[in-house]
Design a protein around this motif. Sequence first.
Motif, PDB file in Angstrom:
ATOM      1  N   GLU C 246       0.867  -1.179   0.000  1.00  0.00           N
ATOM      2  CA  GLU C 246       0.000   0.000   0.000  1.00  0.00           C
ATOM      3  C   GLU C 246       0.901   1.225   0.000  1.00  0.00           C
ATOM      4  OE1 GLU C 246      -2.991  -0.038   3.097  1.00  0.00           O
ATOM      5  OE2 GLU C 246      -3.391   2.108   2.856  1.00  0.00           O
ATOM      6  N   HIS C 248       1.000   5.451  -0.198  1.00  0.00           N
ATOM      7  CA  HIS C 248       0.236   6.706  -0.145  1.00  0.00           C
ATOM      8  C   HIS C 248       1.124   7.839  -0.623  1.00  0.00           C
ATOM      9  CE1 HIS C 248      -3.194   5.659   2.746  1.00  0.00           C
ATOM     10  NE2 HIS C 248      -2.615   4.534   2.400  1.00  0.00           N
ATOM     11  N   TYR C 260      -4.599  13.198  -1.752  1.00  0.00           N
ATOM     12  CA  TYR C 260      -3.888  11.940  -1.544  1.00  0.00           C
ATOM     13  C   TYR C 260      -4.174  10.961  -2.672  1.00  0.00           C
ATOM     14  CZ  TYR C 260      -2.618  13.481   3.082  1.00  0.00           C
ATOM     15  OH  TYR C 260      -2.076  14.170   4.116  1.00  0.00           O
ATOM     16  N   ARG C 262      -3.670   6.887  -3.360  1.00  0.00           N
ATOM     17  CA  ARG C 262      -3.279   5.636  -2.725  1.00  0.00           C
ATOM     18  C   ARG C 262      -3.210   4.528  -3.774  1.00  0.00           C
ATOM     19  NH1 ARG C 262      -7.804   3.455   0.984  1.00  0.00           N
ATOM     20  NH2 ARG C 262      -8.609   2.898  -1.069  1.00  0.00           N
TER      21      ARG C 262
END
Lengths: 446, 289, 274
Positions: C246, C248, C260, C262
Motif C-alpha cells: 500500500e 500513499h 492523496y 493511494r
Amino acid sequence: MKCTLEGNNARVIAKAIQSLSKVGKELFIEADLNGLRMRTINATQSAVGSISFSRSMFDMFQLPTSGDCCCKISMKPCLGVFRNMKQVEHCELSIVGNHTKFQVNLRCKLETTKQALIAIVDEQNITSAVPTDQCANILRGDHKLFMEISNSFNASEEELTLEATPDSLSAKNYIEGARVNDKFMRSQLKLKPSEFEHYQVPEGSVITFCIKEFRAFLLFAEALNAQMTLEFDDAGSPFIVKIKKHREIECLLILSTLSPDDVSFSVEYCPREITMCNQSNGTQKRKSSTPGPEVQQKRRLAEDTTLSDVATSLFQFRDHQPDHRPSVAPSIQPARLLADGDTVDVVEDEADEEALLLAVSDAMEASQAMPPGSTEVCFINTEDAPPTLMPPEMHEDIAEEDEEESIPQSPERERNRMVRIPLCLLQRCMRRLQGHLGFDKHLIGG
Amino acid sequence: MKFRAKMLDVLYMREFQAIVATLAKLAKDCVMILGQERMHFIVNEEHCSTSSPLVWVTIAAKDYFPEYKMTPAAAHPGDDEDFIVLVMSATHLSRALAVLRSGTTSTVHSCKLKLKQIQFPCISVIASVVSPSSAEPREMVHDVPATIIPASEWPAFMLPKMPSPQIVLGVPSLRLMRSLVDKLKNISPSLIFHGSTNGELNLVSESEMATITSRFTRLLLHKGEGNSSHQSTEVSCSVDSRKMSAFFNALQLPNEEISIGIDNENCICLQLDIRSNVVLHSILPALCV
Amino acid sequence: MLTQSQYEDYKLVCRLEHIKTFYSSIKAICFSEFGTLQASEDGLLITVEQGKSIQATLFIAPEFFAEFKVDGAQNFSIKISVLAECLSLFGLSDCSVKMLYKGEGAPLLLLLEPHDDEQVSTECSIKTTNVEEPMEYELDSNSSSLNKIFMRGPDMSHIFHELDKAADEYEFTISPLKPHFKITTLGVMQAESSVEVAKSSDMIILFNCRATTVARYKSQQIRLTNKALQVATKVAIKTDDSGLLELHFMMQADDEEEMYVRFFITPLLELDAN
C-alpha cells in the motif's frame, strides 16, 4: 582486484564510461601497476577508445597477487550503474566470485547504498599496434573550440572531413570534389590557425573520419574541462585524438580515416556561378526524352565509366536500392566468396558479417569484366529524362538533342545514379585499421 | 540567372530564421519565389500523408536584405513579372540559418544568401560568426540544394488566392489557442469554428465520449458586419483539427495575436502579421463530413 | 451562467480554485481506460484499476474544494483519459474548474476558466456510464508484521527512478534489522543490482517495522506509480506478511492544499523456493 575512490573521482569514471558507451558495446577493464584502464572498440572496428586513470586517483588500489588483471563486461548494465552519480560519496570496484563478476558498490548520501554485480563475459583484452606519437600534423585546442566545430554540424552527420593547410583549417561534412547526393546539404566551417593553442601543419592534409566516436570523446574532454589534441598524417592513415588531465587521466581515441582510393573526384563538383539560360528549353527537353536514345545513352555511359567508378556506384546502390541489385546481379555465391575472404575472423556480430559479405561479393562483381548489358545495374535508378551531364565524348553523339540544355533546368536528373554512402567506404578502409588491432587472450592465474 | 542577398541586422536575421523555422516545421520542402521587391515562401503538403496546412509568407525583401540583387533568366530585363522560382528542403534551409537563432551564444556579423552551381544549383548560406571563445569571425557555409523551376511550370507554383471570409476576428491569446487546439485534436479529428459579428468565437469538438466547447469573447472584429437590424451574423466552418494543430505548433514567431477569418462552410484563413509588409497566411479547407 | 433553479438540479457541484494538483493527481492514476467517481459528504474518490492486481485511488477531502455540494452518494464511471485531456486544455495556464453532475445517465460537466484571461472559457461535457464497483483491498492492521515507512517524496522518487528498467521484478525487503529497506532488481541479463536505505537516513520520516517482510512485484506495476511519485511531497509505504503493498502519495502543488493518491499493488506469488 579491488579499488576505491571518493565521489568526485567516481563521477569522472562514470563520465568516462558514458563516453566509451557511445563508441562500443563492450567495456574492457584492465588494472596494472600504473592504474586502471578502460577500453572499447566500435562495431565496425574502425575506432578504438582508451581511457587511463592513474593510481593516484584511487584511495585504495589492490591488484591480485598474480599481478595485472583484466576483464570484459557488457556496456549496457555498466552504464546503468554509473548513470546517476550525483548522490555518490564513495565507490568501490572489485572483481569477485572467482573472476566471474565485476562488483560496483556506491555509497550515497542519505545513508543509501547501491550495489551491482555485472557478469564478466571474458577475460579478454584488446591492444592496438598503431603508433600514436609520430604524426606530422598536430592541432591542440580547448574543448570549447572543438565543441563549437562539432556543433556546427548536424547531429545526424556521419563523417567529418578536415582540410588542414599551414594557414587555415576547414571542417566539412563532404569531400571537396567528390560527388554528393542532390538531397545532401554541404556544410563547412573555416577557422584560422590562431584559434588553436598549437597548430602544426607543415604541408597540409585532408582526412575524413567518423564523427560519432569523436563526439563521444569530446564529451569527456568537456566533462574534464581539458584540452584536446588531434594528430594525423594523410588520408587513409589513422587519426588520433588525445585528452590529458594533469597526470591522472589520459585518453586516446584511434579512428580509421577514409582512403583517397575510395573516393572519385571531379572538377564538375566544384562551385561555380549559375549560367544564364533560355527558359523555354526546360519543357522541350523533357518532351525530347524518348525511350530510344535514353537506353542508348545509358549503355554508352556505362561503357565509359571506369571499373573503379562502377565499384563505387555498386557500393552506393546496395544501400539505396537493395531490391534492384540482386535481380540483375551476376549469380555469384556470396557464401563461398566469404570463405575465401580474409576478413572473417575479425567479424563479430551478424550485421557486420552480412555487410562484409556483401562488400566482398560487390568487390568481386566489380572486378569481373561484365558485359555492357549487365552493367546497367548501375543506372537502374536513373529517371526517365536522359542524363544531362555527359563525359566529353558523349556530347558528340547526343549534341543535337542536348546542346541547348542548360544545367539549371533539370540538373538533378543525372545525379540519381550516383549516391554517396560514406559508411560503406569506411567499412573498406576500416579493414586497414584492423591490421593494426589484435585481441589478447589474457589468462589470469587462479 | 543570378541571386545574392545579404543581411546585417541581428533582429532581422533572427526574424528571418524564425520564419524559415516555422515553414520547416510544416513541410519537408518549400518553394522560394524571388521577386525584385518581395520574397515569398510557400509550403504545401496537401497531397502527402502529413497533416500540414497550406502556408505561405510574403516578405519585403529589402527590409531584411539591405543588399538584394536578383537577375532572372528571362529575356525581358526589368519586367516586374520576372522571378526566380526555387524548390528546396525547408529543413535544410532552416538548419543552414540555425546559427542566426536567438539564444545562441555566438554573434553573427552578416549572413549572405547566394545562388550558385556546384553539382546542382544551391542556395549558399554564408554566415560570418564570432563565438565567445574566438576573437576572429569564422565563416560557416551551408549549400542548400535547390531545384530551379522553369517559367513554363510557374503556374503550378503561384501564390494561393486569398478567399474572402465573411468574418475576421483578432484573437489576442495565441498561446491559449495553441494549447487548446493541440488538446482538441486528441478528442476529435474535426474542429468546428463558430464566429459571430459580436466578437465571439466558439470552438467545438465532439466525440463519442465528450463534447467540448471553448468560448473566446470580446474579440476585435476586423471584418464583417451585422445586418441592418443590429442582429449579429454568425458563420461557421469545420476543419481538420490535426492540420489546425500543426499550424499552431509550427509557429516559431513571438506574435501573440492572430487573425482568424471564417468563410462560411468553405474555409478558415489564418493570418499572422509579423510586421508591416511581412505576413504569414494559411488556409484550411472545410471538412465535408 | 446558471440560474438558481438550474443549479439546484445538480446532485453534485464542486469547484477547485486551482487545477494543478488535481490535474497531476489525475495524470498519476491515468493508467487504465475508465475510472470510477464516488462522491459523498466525506469527499470525492476517483478509482482506477488494472486487472485485479493494481488499484489507484485519488482522495479529495471536502475542505479542499472552494465549493462542495453533494446530494446523497453519487457514483459513476467516466473515461479517465478524457477527463485528463479536458483538464489540460489550457496547458500551463492556471484555471479554476467546476464539476457538475445531474445524476444517473447525465454527463459530467466541467467548466474551465483560466485566471489570466477572462475572455476565454471552456465547457466540457463528458459521458458517464454506470459505476463499476472497485475492488476492496486491506492490510491486516492487527498483524504483527504490519510495517510502515514514511519517506520524503523526492528522495523516494530518485530511488525508484534509478531502478533498472530492464528488470522484470523488484523485490522489496523491509526489516527492523539491516538492510532496513532494500529493493533488488531481478531478471536482468548479466547483471543484478540493489539499493538499500538505512532507517536512520534523513529521507525516512518514520520507520515502524516489527518483523521482516519480503515480497516481489512486477516492475511494470511499480513503475505505474512514477507519475504520482514525481509530484508527491511525502510517501508512505505499508505492507504486511501477505505482501500486499500500500503506497500513499501526498500530492501538493505550490501552496495548494494536499490531495492523496493511494495505490494497492498485489505481490507476485512466491514460487517454490529451492
